[in-house]
Structures are given as C-alpha cells and as structure tokens.
Design an enzyme around this catalytic site. Structure first.
Site: not given
Length: 157
Positions: A90, A48, A56
């Site tokens: 992540r 990330r 998004e």
C-alpha cells in the site's frame, strides 16, 4: 540484474522525493485505507493514510471511522502525496480533498489515533489531545483501545 536495479532506483526515489497521485476514491476499506483510481493511467492504488491509525472493523468505532472517512471522500477527487510503500504494497500518503488534509480531519474528529510512535507533527499531536478533551468520536468510549493493541490481542487468540 537490470530490472532489480530499476526497482531499487524506484524505491530510492520514493524515499527521497514525494510523489503525487490524483484520482477518484472508489473504495474505503476502513478508517485508514482507501482505493483510488488514478486520473492519469486509470490504475487502482491502495492508499494507507499516513500518520494515523483508525480502529479496526471488529473494534468499537471501526465501522463509524469507515463511515466518517467515506462521507468525507468516497466518489470524490483527491490528491495523495506520498513517499513510501508499506510491506503490504500500500502507498503510505497524505490525502487531500476540498482543501482539507483528510488524515488530520480523521484525528480532529476522533476517528483515528495519531501514530505518535512514528510521527511527531505538532498539529497532529494537538488534534488528538483536543479530540480526547472534547470526547469526540472514539474518545467518547470510557476505555478506548488503541488499534495496535487490539491487533496484538487478536494475534494471541
């Protein structure tokens, strides 16, 4: 008891020191999440991008942010400097490719917001201000919606 202690030490060391992964980008999920195949042990890591928040997928400019990030790093060797893991497992890191800090490049080109709630790095603050001024990427939209607000509104539905 021993495995728990070792796991605690790992997380403590990650929070105190920066670690590095060097590998090839084998996946781009969206404008701020990638998958890297580590050169050393051939493990796959979800990364990330730190300091930024990209639109998004279902949001305006979501696909463009993903495409732009892909054009910068997909299939290329990258270096990731990190010191944290998020609640989804992540790795949160800074991605470097061809001498550029990719996280910053995303903000400079208007494909991500600077995560100013969590980060006060001046160059990122200035990059977002300049991208907004120049109406780059998502800043061309007359009413861009911050991904955080978008996610929040989706949860209400």
């Amino acid at each position: 008891m021993k495995p728990l202690f070792l796991l605690s030490l790992l997380f403590l060391s990650l929070s105190l020191f920066s670690a590095e992964i060097i590998g090839k980008v084998v996946g781009v999920s969206d404008g701020d999440t990638i998958t890297v195949l580590d050169n050393l042990d051939k493990g796959k890591f979800r990364i990330r991008l730190d300091k930024i928040d990209a639109p998004e997928k279902k949001q305006a400019f979501g696909n463009k942010a993903k495409q732009f990030l892909s054009s910068l790093i997909f299939g290329k060797q990258v270096s990731i400097r990190y010191k944290a893991i998020d609640r989804y497992g992540r790795i949160i890191g800074l991605v470097y490719c061809d001498g550029a800090e990719i996280n910053l490049v995303m903000v400079q080109n208007g494909y991500a917001w600077h995560y100013n709630s969590y980060d006060k790095t001046p160059v990122y603050i200035q990059a977002e201000i300049q991208a907004r001024r120049d109406k780059k990427g998502l800043w061309a939209d007359p009413n861009p919606i911050n991904p955080y607000q978008f996610r929040k509104s989706q949860k209400k539905r």
